[in-house]
Design an enzyme around this catalytic site. Structure first.
Site, mmCIF file in Angstrom:
data_model
loop_
_atom_site.group_PDB
_atom_site.id
_atom_site.type_symbol
_atom_site.label_atom_id
_atom_site.label_comp_id
_atom_site.label_asym_id
_atom_site.label_seq_id
_atom_site.Cartn_x
_atom_site.Cartn_y
_atom_site.Cartn_z
ATOM 1 N N SER A 181 36.055 29.743 32.229
ATOM 2 C CA SER A 181 36.389 29.012 33.449
ATOM 3 C C SER A 181 35.300 28.018 33.851
ATOM 4 C CB SER A 181 36.595 29.990 34.608
ATOM 5 O OG SER A 181 37.519 30.989 34.254
HETATM 6 N N1 SAH Z 1 36.906 35.487 32.807
HETATM 7 C C1 SAH Z 1 36.948 34.716 31.568
HETATM 8 C C2 SAH Z 1 38.082 33.694 31.615
HETATM 9 C C3 SAH Z 1 38.975 33.945 30.475
HETATM 10 S S1 SAH Z 1 40.517 33.081 30.454
HETATM 11 C C4 SAH Z 1 35.615 34.095 31.249
HETATM 12 O O1 SAH Z 1 34.696 34.136 32.085
HETATM 13 O O2 SAH Z 1 35.446 33.583 30.137
HETATM 14 C C5 SAH Z 1 41.641 34.401 30.808
HETATM 15 C C6 SAH Z 1 41.603 35.605 29.906
HETATM 16 O O3 SAH Z 1 42.619 36.509 30.373
HETATM 17 C C7 SAH Z 1 41.950 35.320 28.450
HETATM 18 O O4 SAH Z 1 40.911 35.782 27.635
HETATM 19 C C8 SAH Z 1 43.244 36.080 28.212
HETATM 20 O O5 SAH Z 1 43.343 36.625 26.917
HETATM 21 C C9 SAH Z 1 43.152 37.179 29.263
HETATM 22 N N2 SAH Z 1 44.427 37.782 29.642
HETATM 23 C C10 SAH Z 1 45.617 37.191 29.850
HETATM 24 N N3 SAH Z 1 46.552 38.102 30.176
HETATM 25 C C11 SAH Z 1 45.935 39.316 30.201
HETATM 26 C C12 SAH Z 1 46.373 40.649 30.448
HETATM 27 N N4 SAH Z 1 47.627 40.938 30.764
HETATM 28 N N5 SAH Z 1 45.466 41.639 30.360
HETATM 29 C C13 SAH Z 1 44.172 41.376 30.023
HETATM 30 N N6 SAH Z 1 43.706 40.139 29.761
HETATM 31 C C14 SAH Z 1 44.572 39.119 29.850
#
Ligand code: SAH
Length: 217
Positions: free
Chosen positions: A60
């Site tokens: 993000s």
């Molecule tokens: N917090 C992260 C942002 C990652 S983007 C950072 O600091 O890098 C969002 C993430 O949510 C992705 O890696 C995606 O795989 C995950 N995601 C999406 N749906 C999900 C679910 N149902 N359960 C767990 N993770 C999920």
């Protein structure tokens, strides 16, 4: 420009853009974002923008990390759940501001890399799970705070149920996948009373149901 100069500049930018909580700013200054981005984006590690990571996901934008973290009003006594570990960057920041951080990721490959970063940085108060964050982590509930870092079309009721009822706070982007009108929403739970506020617009990758079938696992 050196990494140090870029880092100081970004922290100043965040402060000017509304991240005023000094504990949040200091955690963001100390956690090395360059350790969470892909090598080909190293020169942009301290730029105020989201960057691609593997499995088609993103780390993000720092401003969004700062504002969402601030919206949680954390203390060092809290147990916090994050949904969507991704690169592990947001988790690392949360872990410096709470007692224990639980984080769930549906891509095992991403989680494995994030876990190795936590170990390398000696972030020992993080507990991880490869799983479906829609369902939360019932065995560890209730949580003082829950942060979802992927956009859900509606507020997942299982997560609301896992919030502590003495002022528990859930922060998440709500809106359709990759749509331009997702909003960060903050839900506060007091007893059986819920209140909800819309905070600011964002654009997140979608919260997807189920666990991903990754190549390496
Ligand atoms: N917090 C992260 C942002 C990652 S983007 C950072 O600091 O890098 C969002 C993430 O949510 C992705 O890696 C995606 O795989 C995950 N995601 C999406 N749906 C999900 C679910 N149902 N359960 C767990 N993770 C999920």
């Amino acid at each position: 420009m050196t990494l140090d100069t870029r880092r100081i500049r970004l922290i100043m930018d965040l402060r000017n853009s509304g991240v005023t909580d000094t504990a949040v700013l200091s955690a963001m200054e100390r956690i090395p974002r360059e350790s969470f981005v892909e090598e080909s984006f190293l020169d942009q590690a301290w730029a105020n923008r989201a960057l691609p990571i593997s499995c088609g996901q993103t780390i993000s934008q720092p401003l969004v990390v700062g504002l969402m973290t601030q919206a949680l009003a954390l203390t060092d006594r809290m147990r916090v759940l994050e949904i969507g570990t991704g690169s592990g960057y947001q988790a690392a920041i949360l872990s410096r501001l709470c007692r224990r951080l639980y984080t769930i990721e549906r891509h095992r490959d991403l989680l494995a890399v994030a876990e190795s970063r936590f170990t390398e940085m000696s972030l020992h108060n993080i507990t991880t799970q490869a799983g479906d964050g829609w369902k939360g982590w019932p065995r560890q509930a209730p949580f003082d705070r829950i942060l979802v870092t992927a956009a859900a079309p509606v507020v997942p009721q299982e997560l609301v149920a896992q919030l502590s009822d003495d002022g528990g706070i859930l922060v998440l982007p709500v809106g359709e996948a990759s749509s331009a009108d997702q909003m960060v929403v903050r839900v506060t739970k007091l007893g059986d009373k819920l209140s909800s506020e819309q905070l600011f617009p964002v654009r997140f990758v979608p919260l997807v149901e189920g666990v991903a079938e990754d190549s390496a696992s």
